[in-house]
Design a protein around this motif. Sequence first.
Motif, PDB file in Angstrom:
ATOM      1  N   UNK A 203       0.825  -1.203   0.000  1.00 42.02           N
ATOM      2  CA  UNK A 203       0.000   0.000   0.000  1.00 42.02           C
ATOM      3  C   UNK A 203       0.861   1.256   0.000  1.00 42.02           C
ATOM      4  N   UNK A 204       0.431   2.243  -0.785  1.00 46.81           N
ATOM      5  CA  UNK A 204       1.173   3.487  -0.953  1.00 46.81           C
ATOM      6  C   UNK A 204       0.258   4.677  -0.668  1.00 46.81           C
ATOM      7  N   UNK A 205       0.857   5.758  -0.201  1.00 47.31           N
ATOM      8  CA  UNK A 205       0.105   6.983   0.045  1.00 47.31           C
ATOM      9  C   UNK A 205       0.837   8.154  -0.612  1.00 47.31           C
ATOM     10  N   UNK A 206       0.175   9.296  -0.649  1.00 44.67           N
ATOM     11  CA  UNK A 206       0.829  10.499  -1.161  1.00 44.67           C
ATOM     12  C   UNK A 206       1.444  10.293  -2.522  1.00 44.67           C
ATOM     13  N   UNK A 207       2.695  10.692  -2.649  1.00 45.29           N
ATOM     14  CA  UNK A 207       3.399  10.585  -3.926  1.00 45.29           C
ATOM     15  C   UNK A 207       4.081   9.225  -4.065  1.00 45.29           C
TER      16      UNK A 207
END
Length: 235
Positions: A203-207
Motif C-alpha cells: 500500500x502506498x500513500x501520497x506521492x
Amino acid sequence: MYHDIANDIIAKINDGTFDVKLPTEQELTSQYEVSRNTIRRAIDVVYQRGLLRRVQGSGYYVNNQPSASKAIMNLSIGTGLAMHSPDSKLTSKVVTFDKIRVTHAEARLMRVADNTEMWRVVRVRYLDDEIYNLEHSYYPTSVVPVLTVDAVNDSIFEFLDETYDIQPTSSEDYVSIEALTADQASPLGQQPGEKVLALSQLNFCGNGLFFNYSISQYVYPGMRFYFHAANLSSN
C-alpha cells in the motif's frame, strides 16, 4: 471531515439508502452542511473504492455489487476494505506486536533496504465473532514513528489517517490459493495444508510513498474479492 462524509455515504450505499444514484452535489452540500469542495473530495473517496460510476451530465450512479455475501473484499482502492453489512462487527486478537529489522527476503517483497526497521503486527480477525482471517502486516517506522496498542487492537488504517494523515492512494495486490503452514493453521483453527484464499498487498500513500505491506489468509465462509476498473482512455 470529508473522510467522515465518505464513510457515511458508503454506509448508506451498503444499507440501500442510496441504491441507484447519489443525490446531487448541491443536495449533499445542504445535507452535510459543508462546502461543495468537501463533498467532491468525499465522493472521490467513494468512487475510488469502486462503489460509483460517473455518467457525464447525469451524476454518480451506484455500482451493482456482485454478491449478497457479507464478506466481499473490495480491492478497488487497494486496502482490502470489507464490504460487509454496517451492522457486522470486525474485531481483532493480537498475536504479535513488535519492531523488527527486515531480512533480505522480506526487504525484496516490500522494496525497501535490507535491515529496515518495521512495526510488525500479527492478528487474527473476526467478523461477528467468526474467524475471518490471519493478517501479518508491516509498517516502516520512518513513516509511522508511533503505533499504539489501541490502534493494533482496533483499526490501524483509521489510526494512520487520524494521526499522520495517511490515506492509501494506490496499491499492488496479489490474490492466490495457498496451503496453510502449521504456524498459520493453528491460530485459524485449521489443519496444516488446508488451501485458502490469500491476499498480499503493498500500500502506498501520497506521492507513491510505501507505508504498509500485508499478507492475509482468509477462512471466512463465502469470502469473495471485488474489483472495479475504470476505463481511463481518452479515445
